[in-house]
Design a protein around this motif. Structure first.
Motif, PDB file in Angstrom:
ATOM      1  N   SER A  98       2.122 -60.052   9.604  1.00  0.00           N
ATOM      2  CA  SER A  98       2.408 -61.278   8.868  1.00  0.00           C
ATOM      3  C   SER A  98       1.321 -61.586   7.832  1.00  0.00           C
ATOM      4  O   SER A  98       0.184 -61.129   7.946  1.00  0.00           O
ATOM      5  N   LYS A  99       1.710 -62.382   6.844  1.00  0.00           N
ATOM      6  CA  LYS A  99       0.713 -62.880   5.905  1.00  0.00           C
ATOM      7  C   LYS A  99       0.035 -64.140   6.435  1.00  0.00           C
ATOM      8  O   LYS A  99      -0.872 -64.675   5.811  1.00  0.00           O
ATOM      9  N   PHE A 100       0.482 -64.594   7.611  1.00  0.00           N
ATOM     10  CA  PHE A 100      -0.108 -65.745   8.268  1.00  0.00           C
ATOM     11  C   PHE A 100      -0.809 -65.330   9.558  1.00  0.00           C
ATOM     12  O   PHE A 100      -0.508 -64.283  10.128  1.00  0.00           O
ATOM     13  N   ALA A 101      -1.695 -66.188  10.041  1.00  0.00           N
ATOM     14  CA  ALA A 101      -2.411 -65.901  11.282  1.00  0.00           C
ATOM     15  C   ALA A 101      -1.619 -66.314  12.511  1.00  0.00           C
ATOM     16  O   ALA A 101      -1.845 -65.801  13.604  1.00  0.00           O
ATOM     17  N   GLY A 102      -0.674 -67.221  12.331  1.00  0.00           N
ATOM     18  CA  GLY A 102       0.088 -67.720  13.463  1.00  0.00           C
ATOM     19  C   GLY A 102       1.339 -66.928  13.728  1.00  0.00           C
ATOM     20  O   GLY A 102       1.565 -65.870  13.147  1.00  0.00           O
ATOM     21  N   THR A 103       2.175 -67.447  14.623  1.00  0.00           N
ATOM     22  CA  THR A 103       3.442 -66.797  14.926  1.00  0.00           C
ATOM     23  C   THR A 103       4.504 -67.270  13.936  1.00  0.00           C
ATOM     24  O   THR A 103       4.516 -68.414  13.532  1.00  0.00           O
ATOM     25  N   THR A 104       5.388 -66.386  13.562  1.00  0.00           N
ATOM     26  CA  THR A 104       6.489 -66.733  12.678  1.00  0.00           C
ATOM     27  C   THR A 104       7.673 -65.831  12.979  1.00  0.00           C
ATOM     28  O   THR A 104       7.493 -64.667  13.311  1.00  0.00           O
ATOM     29  N   GLN A 105       8.878 -66.379  12.855  1.00  0.00           N
ATOM     30  CA  GLN A 105      10.093 -65.626  13.143  1.00  0.00           C
ATOM     31  C   GLN A 105      10.824 -65.210  11.868  1.00  0.00           C
ATOM     32  O   GLN A 105      11.893 -64.612  11.952  1.00  0.00           O
ATOM     33  N   VAL A 106      10.275 -65.525  10.727  1.00  0.00           N
ATOM     34  CA  VAL A 106      10.966 -65.318   9.460  1.00  0.00           C
ATOM     35  C   VAL A 106      10.588 -63.966   8.848  1.00  0.00           C
ATOM     36  O   VAL A 106       9.411 -63.690   8.620  1.00  0.00           O
ATOM     37  N   VAL A 107      11.609 -63.147   8.581  1.00  0.00           N
ATOM     38  CA  VAL A 107      11.374 -61.791   8.058  1.00  0.00           C
ATOM     39  C   VAL A 107      10.519 -61.816   6.790  1.00  0.00           C
ATOM     40  O   VAL A 107       9.624 -60.994   6.625  1.00  0.00           O
ATOM     41  N   SER A 108      10.774 -62.763   5.910  1.00  0.00           N
ATOM     42  CA  SER A 108      10.091 -62.784   4.610  1.00  0.00           C
ATOM     43  C   SER A 108       8.607 -63.109   4.707  1.00  0.00           C
ATOM     44  O   SER A 108       7.883 -62.946   3.724  1.00  0.00           O
ATOM     45  N   THR A 109       8.149 -63.548   5.853  1.00  0.00           N
ATOM     46  CA  THR A 109       6.711 -63.839   6.024  1.00  0.00           C
ATOM     47  C   THR A 109       5.929 -62.607   6.472  1.00  0.00           C
ATOM     48  O   THR A 109       4.729 -62.686   6.708  1.00  0.00           O
ATOM     49  N   TYR A 110       6.633 -61.496   6.601  1.00  0.00           N
ATOM     50  CA  TYR A 110       6.005 -60.234   7.001  1.00  0.00           C
ATOM     51  C   TYR A 110       6.068 -59.248   5.835  1.00  0.00           C
ATOM     52  O   TYR A 110       7.099 -58.611   5.623  1.00  0.00           O
ATOM     53  N   PRO A 111       4.995 -59.066   5.092  1.00  0.00           N
ATOM     54  CA  PRO A 111       5.024 -58.143   3.968  1.00  0.00           C
ATOM     55  C   PRO A 111       4.798 -56.679   4.340  1.00  0.00           C
ATOM     56  O   PRO A 111       5.041 -55.787   3.523  1.00  0.00           O
ATOM     57  N   TYR A 112       4.359 -56.441   5.571  1.00  0.00           N
ATOM     58  CA  TYR A 112       4.023 -55.075   5.977  1.00  0.00           C
ATOM     59  C   TYR A 112       4.864 -54.663   7.182  1.00  0.00           C
ATOM     60  O   TYR A 112       4.927 -55.396   8.174  1.00  0.00           O
ATOM     61  N   TRP A 113       5.468 -53.459   7.084  1.00  0.00           N
ATOM     62  CA  TRP A 113       6.401 -52.989   8.108  1.00  0.00           C
ATOM     63  C   TRP A 113       6.113 -51.547   8.479  1.00  0.00           C
ATOM     64  O   TRP A 113       5.706 -50.741   7.638  1.00  0.00           O
ATOM     65  N   GLY A 114       6.368 -51.217   9.734  1.00  0.00           N
ATOM     66  CA  GLY A 114       6.331 -49.841  10.162  1.00  0.00           C
ATOM     67  C   GLY A 114       7.643 -49.152   9.857  1.00  0.00           C
ATOM     68  O   GLY A 114       8.582 -49.752   9.321  1.00  0.00           O
ATOM     69  N   GLN A 115       7.718 -47.883  10.256  1.00  0.00           N
ATOM     70  CA  GLN A 115       8.912 -47.077   9.946  1.00  0.00           C
ATOM     71  C   GLN A 115      10.019 -47.267  10.965  1.00  0.00           C
ATOM     72  O   GLN A 115      11.149 -46.859  10.723  1.00  0.00           O
ATOM     73  N   GLY A 116       9.709 -47.878  12.092  1.00  0.00           N
ATOM     74  CA  GLY A 116      10.698 -48.145  13.130  1.00  0.00           C
ATOM     75  C   GLY A 116      10.739 -47.059  14.191  1.00  0.00           C
ATOM     76  O   GLY A 116      10.403 -45.899  13.942  1.00  0.00           O
ATOM     77  N   THR A 117      11.156 -47.466  15.386  1.00  0.00           N
ATOM     78  CA  THR A 117      11.331 -46.534  16.492  1.00  0.00           C
ATOM     79  C   THR A 117      12.631 -46.876  17.209  1.00  0.00           C
ATOM     80  O   THR A 117      12.937 -48.047  17.451  1.00  0.00           O
ATOM     81  N   GLN A 118      13.407 -45.852  17.533  1.00  0.00           N
ATOM     82  CA  GLN A 118      14.732 -46.059  18.114  1.00  0.00           C
ATOM     83  C   GLN A 118      14.628 -46.347  19.611  1.00  0.00           C
ATOM     84  O   GLN A 118      13.945 -45.621  20.349  1.00  0.00           O
ATOM     85  N   VAL A 119      15.310 -47.375  20.041  1.00  0.00           N
ATOM     86  CA  VAL A 119      15.466 -47.688  21.457  1.00  0.00           C
ATOM     87  C   VAL A 119      16.955 -47.660  21.768  1.00  0.00           C
ATOM     88  O   VAL A 119      17.738 -48.370  21.133  1.00  0.00           O
ATOM     89  N   THR A 120      17.326 -46.837  22.734  1.00  0.00           N
ATOM     90  CA  THR A 120      18.731 -46.725  23.143  1.00  0.00           C
ATOM     91  C   THR A 120      18.826 -47.001  24.634  1.00  0.00           C
ATOM     92  O   THR A 120      18.145 -46.356  25.425  1.00  0.00           O
TER      93      THR A 120
END
Length: 123
Positions: A98-120
């Motif tokens: 996140s670009k914030f120090a606190g907790t947030t549920q909003v996708v747009s507040t996260y500028p950095y993302w990993g590539q993802g991992t599949q869970v089945t």
């Protein structure tokens, strides 16, 4: 630049457990809120859990009581422990910073993302 690398996904039977890890590098990890999101085929990316720089946590209603999120600032790693997994938990899971120090549920507040991992989760 921030690099996030997830690991720990896989195939598990309903009722089982998995622990996802997200290793972060490139910025001051300990001062950033971190989150986990997931995206199932044909659906929008949705919030799963987040943790603030100080360890405060937030969860989606669908995973409360089953998932926990934690962080190890010494290792620059955030974890998602998933218990009592259900077939509807099947998705690609993404770690985000996140670009914030606190907790947030909003996708747009996260500028950095990993590539993802599949869970089945099989029924």
């Amino acid at each position: 630049q921030v690099l996030l690398v997830e690991s720990g996904g896989g195939l598990v039977q309903a009722g089982g457990s998995l622990r996802l890890s997200c290793a972060a590098s490139g910025r001051t990890f300990s001062s950033a809120g971190m989150g986990w999101f997931r995206q199932a085929p044909g659906k929008e990316r949705e919030f799963v859990a987040s943790i603030s720089w100080s360890g405060a946590t937030s969860f989606a209603d669908s995973v409360k009581g089953r998932f926990t999120i934690s962080r190890d600032n010494a290792k620059n790693t955030v974890y998602l422990q998933m218990n009592s997994l259900k077939p509807e938990d099947t998705a690609v899971y993404y770690c985000a910073a996140s670009k914030f120090a606190g907790t947030t549920q909003v996708v747009s507040t996260y500028p950095y993302w990993g590539q993802g991992t599949q869970v089945t989760v099989s029924s």
